[in-house]
Enzyme design. Structure first.
Site, PDB file in Angstrom:
ATOM      1  N   HIS A 226      66.022  47.473  55.262  1.00  0.00           N
ATOM      2  CA  HIS A 226      65.919  46.844  56.433  1.00  0.00           C
ATOM      3  C   HIS A 226      64.522  46.578  56.564  1.00  0.00           C
ATOM      4  O   HIS A 226      64.129  45.852  57.319  1.00  0.00           O
ATOM      5  CB  HIS A 226      66.466  48.515  57.239  1.00  0.00           C
ATOM      6  CG  HIS A 226      65.843  47.722  59.014  1.00  0.00           C
ATOM      7  ND1 HIS A 226      66.304  47.290  59.498  1.00  0.00           N
ATOM      8  CD2 HIS A 226      65.168  48.888  59.659  1.00  0.00           C
ATOM      9  CE1 HIS A 226      66.206  46.614  60.655  1.00  0.00           C
ATOM     10  NE2 HIS A 226      65.172  48.404  60.445  1.00  0.00           N
TER      11      HIS A 226
ATOM     12  N   CYS B 274      71.884  46.870  57.188  1.00  0.00           N
ATOM     13  CA  CYS B 274      72.499  46.354  58.837  1.00  0.00           C
ATOM     14  C   CYS B 274      73.901  45.989  58.747  1.00  0.00           C
ATOM     15  O   CYS B 274      74.539  45.889  59.571  1.00  0.00           O
ATOM     16  CB  CYS B 274      71.324  45.769  59.889  1.00  0.00           C
ATOM     17  SG  CYS B 274      69.769  46.965  60.060  1.00  0.00           S
TER      18      CYS B 274
ATOM     19  N   GLY C 196      39.639  31.505  49.077  1.00  0.00           N
ATOM     20  CA  GLY C 196      39.983  31.996  50.719  1.00  0.00           C
ATOM     21  C   GLY C 196      38.977  33.455  50.268  1.00  0.00           C
ATOM     22  O   GLY C 196      38.773  33.960  50.130  1.00  0.00           O
TER      23      GLY C 196
ATOM     24  N   ASP D  90      49.223  42.339  54.407  1.00  0.00           N
ATOM     25  CA  ASP D  90      49.756  43.224  53.173  1.00  0.00           C
ATOM     26  C   ASP D  90      49.842  44.380  53.714  1.00  0.00           C
ATOM     27  O   ASP D  90      48.333  44.358  54.062  1.00  0.00           O
ATOM     28  CB  ASP D  90      49.383  42.845  52.167  1.00  0.00           C
ATOM     29  CG  ASP D  90      48.390  43.683  52.137  1.00  0.00           C
ATOM     30  OD1 ASP D  90      48.241  44.401  51.381  1.00  0.00           O
ATOM     31  OD2 ASP D  90      47.095  42.888  52.091  1.00  0.00           O
TER      32      ASP D  90
ATOM     33  N   CYS E 273      70.044  42.205  57.597  1.00  0.00           N
ATOM     34  CA  CYS E 273      69.811  42.624  56.301  1.00  0.00           C
ATOM     35  C   CYS E 273      70.585  42.429  55.515  1.00  0.00           C
ATOM     36  O   CYS E 273      72.116  43.481  56.757  1.00  0.00           O
ATOM     37  CB  CYS E 273      68.161  43.753  56.145  1.00  0.00           C
ATOM     38  SG  CYS E 273      69.421  45.579  57.120  1.00  0.00           S
TER      39      CYS E 273
ATOM     40  N   ASP F 177      45.388  43.737  44.561  1.00  0.00           N
ATOM     41  CA  ASP F 177      44.189  43.928  45.665  1.00  0.00           C
ATOM     42  C   ASP F 177      42.462  44.332  44.218  1.00  0.00           C
ATOM     43  O   ASP F 177      43.560  45.039  42.743  1.00  0.00           O
ATOM     44  CB  ASP F 177      44.731  45.527  45.981  1.00  0.00           C
ATOM     45  CG  ASP F 177      44.008  45.761  47.249  1.00  0.00           C
ATOM     46  OD1 ASP F 177      42.475  45.455  46.650  1.00  0.00           O
ATOM     47  OD2 ASP F 177      43.832  46.798  47.885  1.00  0.00           O
ATOM     48  N   SER F 178      41.879  44.177  44.623  1.00  0.00           N
ATOM     49  CA  SER F 178      40.583  44.527  43.547  1.00  0.00           C
ATOM     50  C   SER F 178      40.234  45.582  42.817  1.00  0.00           C
ATOM     51  O   SER F 178      39.828  45.404  41.800  1.00  0.00           O
ATOM     52  CB  SER F 178      39.998  43.947  43.984  1.00  0.00           C
ATOM     53  OG  SER F 178      38.788  44.797  45.209  1.00  0.00           O
ATOM     54  N   GLY F 179      41.209  46.742  43.426  1.00  0.00           N
ATOM     55  CA  GLY F 179      40.177  48.248  43.558  1.00  0.00           C
ATOM     56  C   GLY F 179      39.393  48.907  44.619  1.00  0.00           C
ATOM     57  O   GLY F 179      39.021  50.026  44.318  1.00  0.00           O
ATOM     58  N   GLY F 180      39.014  48.034  45.490  1.00  0.00           N
ATOM     59  CA  GLY F 180      37.881  48.416  45.944  1.00  0.00           C
ATOM     60  C   GLY F 180      38.366  49.596  46.862  1.00  0.00           C
ATOM     61  O   GLY F 180      37.434  50.056  47.123  1.00  0.00           O
ATOM     62  N   PHE F 181      39.531  49.470  47.370  1.00  0.00           N
ATOM     63  CA  PHE F 181      40.033  50.084  48.632  1.00  0.00           C
ATOM     64  C   PHE F 181      40.390  51.537  48.536  1.00  0.00           C
ATOM     65  O   PHE F 181      40.227  52.430  48.969  1.00  0.00           O
ATOM     66  CB  PHE F 181      41.501  49.429  49.377  1.00  0.00           C
ATOM     67  CG  PHE F 181      42.110  50.880  49.430  1.00  0.00           C
ATOM     68  CD1 PHE F 181      41.767  50.894  51.401  1.00  0.00           C
ATOM     69  CD2 PHE F 181      43.472  51.355  49.432  1.00  0.00           C
ATOM     70  CE1 PHE F 181      41.957  51.606  52.136  1.00  0.00           C
ATOM     71  CE2 PHE F 181      43.406  52.048  50.601  1.00  0.00           C
ATOM     72  CZ  PHE F 181      42.809  52.075  51.945  1.00  0.00           C
TER      73      PHE F 181
ATOM     74  N   CYS G 270      69.261  42.349  63.139  1.00  0.00           N
ATOM     75  CA  CYS G 270      68.943  42.237  62.349  1.00  0.00           C
ATOM     76  C   CYS G 270      70.289  41.533  61.098  1.00  0.00           C
ATOM     77  O   CYS G 270      71.304  42.173  61.173  1.00  0.00           O
ATOM     78  CB  CYS G 270      68.391  43.700  61.221  1.00  0.00           C
ATOM     79  SG  CYS G 270      67.620  43.287  60.037  1.00  0.00           S
TER      80      CYS G 270
ATOM     81  N   GLN H 284      33.797  42.018  54.877  1.00  0.00           N
ATOM     82  CA  GLN H 284      33.548  44.089  55.772  1.00  0.00           C
ATOM     83  C   GLN H 284      32.690  43.748  56.611  1.00  0.00           C
ATOM     84  O   GLN H 284      32.252  42.357  57.014  1.00  0.00           O
ATOM     85  CB  GLN H 284      33.577  45.006  54.380  1.00  0.00           C
ATOM     86  CG  GLN H 284      33.908  44.996  53.007  1.00  0.00           C
ATOM     87  CD  GLN H 284      34.953  45.699  53.814  1.00  0.00           C
ATOM     88  OE1 GLN H 284      34.713  46.448  54.456  1.00  0.00           O
ATOM     89  NE2 GLN H 284      35.511  46.282  52.556  1.00  0.00           N
TER      90      GLN H 284
ATOM     91  N   ASP I  58      34.600  44.794  46.526  1.00  0.00           N
ATOM     92  CA  ASP I  58      34.241  45.574  47.512  1.00  0.00           C
ATOM     93  C   ASP I  58      33.988  46.698  47.794  1.00  0.00           C
ATOM     94  O   ASP I  58      34.676  47.700  46.939  1.00  0.00           O
ATOM     95  CB  ASP I  58      34.467  44.596  48.872  1.00  0.00           C
ATOM     96  CG  ASP I  58      36.124  45.204  48.962  1.00  0.00           C
ATOM     97  OD1 ASP I  58      37.134  45.531  48.186  1.00  0.00           O
ATOM     98  OD2 ASP I  58      35.972  45.315  50.104  1.00  0.00           O
TER      99      ASP I  58
END
Length: 428
Positions: free
Chosen positions: A387, A361, A266, A318, A358, A110-114, A356, A239, A189
């Site tokens: 899980h 489980c 993308g 994500d 995993c 992630d760019s850091g914008g968040f 499940c 955005q 962004d």
């Protein structure tokens, strides 16, 4: 006909190895959903796919080997956090993010914008919000100080670790992400909240557009400079909050953006999203974005929302939700979400989810999980995270197979009929 992805990356470029493409194998006739493959220097990603989040080059409490065993195809880390600690130069010297964290597959950053949103106004990881709120551009979460200040050139922020001051611009974000070395990066962004007014949403979108051009230019410069390094794909971020005209304009502008021969590989669909309009907003964007490029829905990971994202044309997702709620004893099952620390599980000697496969489980019971959570054992977070991540990764894998088999609508109806009906805490 030439595969879609190769039309975008016919000869890559500046001496870097041709190693990124996107191929579509199947398009659903009843929705925008599709099945494809994103090819990266560290291997393919079969889409649709859920990408677990390892913010600081680790999925909290779980070994990278365990993430591979549970079916994760790629991991996403955060450029802001890695820039602050241990430093993007350290990852560059180590050979890149994947090698540094001993992860054998593809990586995203992630760019850091968040963090402009989450740390700047104190809303932490809240992306999906209620649009029916007061509009105010200086809104800050209760009992918080504003740690980030945005201007047209970039963001000045105070480190949440030690209070030191830092400056992020589109160029700095690109430099940091190139050093981190992920296969897929996102353009810098300005991520807004649904609390912001319409005029501010317009201003932020204009900034994001200008920053996107600067990111493409810096990305090209760094790619030329770092000859011999695997190519890192760059995704633009769409955005526009809950406004149809803004979302469509952003998709049109970034979808066709090209500067000095460089375009986006993308796209990420970002910003705070009104969950009541999630499918509508995503469809506005994906009906405009180029069909031959992958689309990533940022920060969305609740089971019911993943169905919405897939059927409206998103390829990857994500979210920190699966691991974050696991540490509080909350787990996903085919019958909904519940908390293992509740007393009713003290003598329940069945798996968390009988369907499940995993590690948790197949080896442990709800009673044991109740015990380790009530005893505050560190193991509790590890087993519950394994899980939850497996549940979400497997669910999206099942969506992909259902699309190939032509029964996605039936699969969705069957899952949501059980998950939403029987659980008192289905929605996140």
């Amino acid at each position: 006909m030439m595969p879609y992805g190769l039309m975008n990356n016919l000869e890559f470029r500046f001496g870097n190895t041709l190693s990124f493409s996107f191929d579509i194998q199947h398009a659903d006739s009843n929705s925008l959903a599709r099945v494809g493959t994103i090819n990266t220097p560290h291997g393919p990603i079969q889409t649709p796919a859920f990408i677990p989040v390892g913010t600081k080059a680790t999925v909290k409490s779980v070994l990278p080997e365990s993430m591979k065993d549970l079916g994760a195809q790629a991991l996403l880390s955060n450029a802001y956090h890695l820039y602050l600690q241990p430093g993007s130069d350290v990852l560059d010297e180590a050979g890149g993010l994947a090698k540094f964290m001993n992860w054998p597959g593809p990586t995203f950053t992630d760019s850091g914008g968040f963090q402009v949103l989450s740390l700047g106004v104190g809303f932490k990881k809240v992306l999906a919000m209620d649009a029916q709120t007061t509009r105010h551009d200086d809104v800050i979460a209760g009992n918080k100080d504003r740690l980030a200040h945005v201007d047209d050139e970039g963001v000045t922020f105070k480190s949440h670790l030690d209070g030191s001051m830092h400056r992020f611009t589109p160029e700095v974000s690109m430099q940091v992400q190139h050093q981190i070395g992920a296969d897929i990066m996102f353009a810098f962004d300005e991520c807004t909240t649904l609390h912001n007014t319409r005029p501010y949403q317009e201003l932020a979108m204009e900034r994001t557009y200008a920053w996107a051009i600067r990111c493409l230019d810096e990305h090209k410069r760094l790619t030329q400079e770092r000859v011999g390094k695997p190519y890192q794909a760059l995704f633009g971020v769409i955005q526009g909050a809950q406004y149809e005209d803004l979302r469509k304009k952003a998709a049109t502008d970034l979808g066709s953006m090209e500067t000095n021969g460089q375009s986006f590989d993308g796209f990420g669909i970002g910003g705070a999203l009104d969950k009541g309009q999630l499918g509508t907003i995503v469809s506005w964007v994906n009906e405009i974005l180029p069909e031959n490029k992958p689309r990533h829905l940022l920060g969305i990971g609740a089971p019911e929302d993943l169905f919405v994202g897939v059927e409206n044309g998103c390829d990857t997702f994500d979210c920190v939700l699966a691991s974050r709620i696991a540490r509080t004893s909350a787990v996903y099952t085919m019958e909904g979400r519940f908390n293992l620390s509740n007393s009713r599980f003290k003598r329940d000697f069945t798996p968390i989810d009988s369907q499940c496969d995993c590690y948790t489980c197949t080896h442990y019971t709800r009673a044991y999980m109740h015990h380790v959570f009530r005893g505050k054992e560190i193991l509790s977070a590890t087993l519950a995270t394994i899980h939850n991540e497996r549940f979400i990764v497997r669910l999206v894998d099942q969506m992909r197979q259902a699309l190939l088999d032509g029964n996605f609508a039936d699969m969705k109806a069957d899952f949501l009929g059980r998950y939403l009906h029987r659980s008192g805490q289905a929605r996140d």
